[in-house]
Every structure is written in C-alpha cells, then in structure tokens.
Scaffold this motif. Structure first.
Motif, mmCIF file in Angstrom:
data_model
loop_
_atom_site.group_PDB
_atom_site.id
_atom_site.type_symbol
_atom_site.label_atom_id
_atom_site.label_comp_id
_atom_site.label_asym_id
_atom_site.label_seq_id
_atom_site.Cartn_x
_atom_site.Cartn_y
_atom_site.Cartn_z
ATOM 1 N N ASN A 40 -23.048 -30.525 41.195
ATOM 2 C CA ASN A 40 -22.176 -29.494 40.444
ATOM 3 C C ASN A 40 -20.664 -29.993 40.662
ATOM 4 O O ASN A 40 -20.216 -29.759 41.850
ATOM 5 C CB ASN A 40 -22.238 -28.038 40.918
ATOM 6 N N GLU A 43 -17.384 -26.229 36.868
ATOM 7 C CA GLU A 43 -18.026 -25.152 35.916
ATOM 8 C C GLU A 43 -17.222 -25.889 34.508
ATOM 9 O O GLU A 43 -17.716 -25.310 33.479
ATOM 10 C CB GLU A 43 -17.988 -23.654 36.191
ATOM 11 N N ASP A 47 -22.542 -31.261 32.264
ATOM 12 C CA ASP A 47 -23.401 -31.716 33.054
ATOM 13 C C ASP A 47 -24.114 -32.665 32.516
ATOM 14 O O ASP A 47 -23.430 -33.447 31.443
ATOM 15 C CB ASP A 47 -24.741 -30.635 33.468
ATOM 16 N N LYS A 180 -25.990 -34.280 47.416
ATOM 17 C CA LYS A 180 -26.106 -32.625 47.107
ATOM 18 C C LYS A 180 -24.987 -32.033 47.880
ATOM 19 O O LYS A 180 -24.990 -30.799 48.322
ATOM 20 C CB LYS A 180 -27.304 -32.297 47.251
#
Length: 469
Positions: A40, A43, A47, A180
C-alpha cells in the motif's frame, strides 16, 4: 571531449520494465500473490493489479520496440507466476507466458535480458520469513532460478540475478518498503542482505556449473550513485568514502570479490551487528564470479561529515540517507533536480563507469536510467517530452565519453520502454518512450501512443549512437 569512440558493433540498445510494475494480471492463470500485490503506497495511487497490462499487450508492445529498433529488452520474471507459492509445483501457464514473450522477442531480433528477482518475493515465502529464513528462501530461489535456466536458457543469453539489492536493504532498514511495511533492526536488515548475497552466488554457481553449454552470461544489477563530498574539507571526503561503501561498494565487493568491505565490517562492529555467516558462505560467494556488472543509474549523492548520534533516517533511497558518525546526505546546489527531487547528473554516469570499471574490470551494462515526469496526451495523441530527450542525450554522451576512455560497456537499457506503475508514485510518474493511456483509477482503453522521445530514440539506435555528440 574530442575524438569520441563509436559505440561497439552489436551494442545492446533497448529499455527495461519489471514484472510487477508492467504485467498486471496479478491473479490470472495461476499466478500467486507477491509482497508487491498487497503493498500500500497510498490510496491516491493505483495498485499493480492491471499496471500496464503487458500480460495482454506484450505482442503490441514488442512490435513497438521493434519499430524503435531495439536490440535488447530487459524484463523480469515474476517468481510467483512460475511458482505460485514460491516453491512446490510449477505453474505451466506461467512457463507458457514467458515462453511466448521470449519467442516474440527472438522473432523480432530483440535479445531478451532476463532479471530473475526484481523485488516481488512470493507472499507465501514471505509468510515463512522470506529473506530472513535462509533455510526456506535459498532452496526455493535455487529451484526457481534453475527452472528459468532450464526452460529459457536456449534463447536467453543475458541473465541478471538480483535487481537493486542495495535499495532493498536501505529501504527495509528505514521503512520496510519491500517487507510489508515492517521496519527491521540493523541486524535483521543486514542478515537479510547476506542471504540475498547467497542467493546471487547460488544462482551464478549453478548457471556456470550446469548450464555453461548455453553460452550465456550472468551478473547482478545493483543501483549505483557516485558519492561526492559537500566541501573540500578532509572530513567531508572521508564521509563521501563512507557513503560510497554503504551505498555501493559493500554490494559490488561481495558480488565480485566474495568478501565484505572492511569499512562496512567496522560499521557492523560499532553498531553491535552480528551476522550469521555459515562456515562455507564466503567460499560460495568467492566462487560466484559474475561475467558482467549491470547497474541502475539515476542520480548522484552528496554528503558531509556527521558526528551526530541521531537515529538513521532516509530522505529517499535514490537521493540519499544518513548514517550517524559516517555521513549525512545534503543537497547538491550545483545540480538541477527532476520534478521528483532527484539531482540530474549526466557526468555522474561517466564518473560511475570509471569508478566501477577501475575497481573490477568487468563489462558494464546499464540496466536502468531515466527520468520520471507527470505527463498527459496532447490533442494529436503524442507527448512532447523534450526534457526526456535532453536527459537521455546528455547521459548517452557521458556513456560515449566513458567508452572513449577504454571502458567496456555492452548495452544501454533505460527505464522504461513503456509507461508503468512507479513503486512510489503510481501511474502519475511516467518514464516510458511509449505512453499508455490510463490514469491512476481510470483504465480507459489502455491504448499505446508514441511519445516524441520514441522517434528520437529510434533515430539514435538507427545510427548506433554515432549522431550523439
């Protein structure tokens, strides 16, 4: 500089992409998830699920590369498309896809340059510890690389083991970009880095032992930034040398010499970093002699002396970072910057060629070089990217100057062939010679359009760079 040499006959003009940034089709035909599929980066950005949709457009894209005159094309293979869980059963659909891509390149007289690992660790392996768990990751990587050699080595003659290991290490140390989001301790970070060194060595040793009949060449592709002192103060010169080790030479020395740079070892000792290096590790690394060195070049790094006790911080893994007591990154006011704050330094490329070749005397291959800019289509469905033409012109001149100085350069594969998803700034940051008509969230029809730089590069390749002065 006068009396410039011509580019060698058979010079590998081309460009690059990576699997996770260009292919899309992240859940199609049996592909497993990777750490990048769940990353991520904000937003507001897209992606990687569709990306440039190279998976469905590869024939069209390769036809455009052929039109430009490409002699080579560097791309990565997605580990999780070959082994969905990183290990276990082979995904035949994945094997088939890359066979199709490679065959299409060969049909168009474009040499495939294949990167084995470009950031996208299979998620199933990451959940077992990833690069922290050598007992799982090394056998899996060995099997994966061996499968690629076996399946594609009859046509692929240029192999890159690992892309930008130093960027992986610097980023994980500071904000866990490729793990991550987990930020690792220095010991954890540099232990993972050691396992990556072992993966590179295992792949090279396997290729040379079992696939020498394929008559290909193999080597790594770290990111390289020359490190300049801010002033003429001796302390700043030492800082630049320290930065050179921690940014560049620790990695190159391990790849080529199979040993850790002594300045890096002193840093580890000062911070209490104790690496778990197995009995035979350094012997295995010393055996793994690369045939060439690829390197990605975008910018240089300027530093000053630092005796602060502040925590290590990062500005940008390309622009610079600090290691207290060793160096502190600063802005170079002698250089202009790209729209994303990276110093544009063509002479730094020539500097890089000289310092790498002087240390190692191996053929050099540019595996990435480029400028990312926000772009939109004109009414005539093109992009007047004169800034990109200027950027490439100056860097290619620097490369030609390096060749004239006796440095062996075998190819130039800038970033990128087609627009793709930037790891940091999504589709807003465009690098390609070919514009892909999509926005961050609106896929539109994914049509391909030739930018002005497309035609400039086409002419440059046609003349084998001899028109570049």
């Amino acid at each position: 500089m006068k009396n410039l040499s011509n580019f060698p006959k058979g010079f590998l003009w081309g460009a690059s992409i990576s699997a996770y940034q260009a292919e899309g089709a992240t859940a199609k035909d049996g592909k497993g998830k990777t750490i990048m599929d769940i990353a991520n980066f904000g937003e507001e950005y897209c992606d990687f699920s569709v990306a440039s949709d190279f998976y469905h457009h590869y024939k069209e894209d390769i036809a455009l590369m052929k039109e430009m005159g490409f002699k080579s094309f560097r791309f990565s293979i997605s580990w999780a498309r070959i082994f969905p869980d990183g290990e276990g059963a082979i995904n035949k659909k994945g094997i088939e896809f890359y066979n199709n891509v490679i065959n299409e390149l060969v049909r168009n007289n474009i040499k495939p340059i294949v990167t084995i690992f470009h950031f996208d660790t299979p998620l199933a392996l990451e959940e077992k510890g990833g690069w922290s768990n050598r007992d799982v990751i090394l056998p899996a990587f060995d099997k994966y690389a061996d499968t690629l050699f076996k399946e594609y080595g009859d046509r692929v003659k240029h192999w890159i083991t690992i892309n930008e290991q130093n960027v992986i290490t610097i980023s994980n140390l500071n904000f866990g970009m490729f793990s991550k989001g987990k930020r690792f301790t220095p010991t954890e970070t540099f232990q993972k880095n050691h396992v990556l060194f072992m993966a590179n060595a295992v792949a090279i040793n396997n290729y040379k032992k079992n696939y020498s009949h394929q008559k290909g060449i193999i080597g790594p592709a770290p990111n390289h930034s020359p490190t300049y002192p801010k002033t003429t103060k001796p302390e700043d010169q030492i800082a630049a040398m320290n930065a050179g080790v921690m940014r560049n030479w620790m990695y190159f020395d391990a790849y080529v010499r199979g040993e850790y740079n002594p300045i890096a070892l002193k840093y580890f000792k000062d911070l209490g970093i104790k690496l778990d290096i197995k009995k035979d590790d350094l012997d295995i690394m010393k055996q793994a002699k690369p045939d060439f060195l690829g390197f990605n070049y975008y910018t240089s790094m300027t530093v000053e002396y630092s005796d602060t006790s502040e925590l290590t911080k990062i500005m940008d893994q390309q622009v610079g970072f600090d290691i207290p007591g060793m160096f502190k990154a600063v802005k170079n006011d002698k250089l202009v910057e790209s729209p994303y704050g990276w110093a544009i330094d063509p002479l730094g490329l020539r500097y890089s060629f000289r310092e790498i070749y002087e240390r190692y005397r191996l053929p050099l291959l540019i595996t990435e070089n480029g400028i990312g800019v926000k772009e939109t289509l004109n009414k005539d469905n093109t992009v007047n990217d004169d800034y990109r033409i200027d950027y490439y012109h100056k860097h290619i001149v620097a490369m030609r100057e390096a060749i004239s100085e006796g440095i062996e350069v075998i190819g130039y594969n800038p970033w990128t062939a087609i627009d793709l998803v930037s790891t940091h700034q999504g589709f807003s940051k465009r690098y390609g010679f070919i514009y892909i008509d999509r926005d961050e969230k609106d896929l539109k029809e994914m049509k391909r359009y030739r930018k002005k730089s497309f035609f400039w590069y086409q002419e440059m390749i046609k003349n084998n760079g001899d028109n570049i002065m």
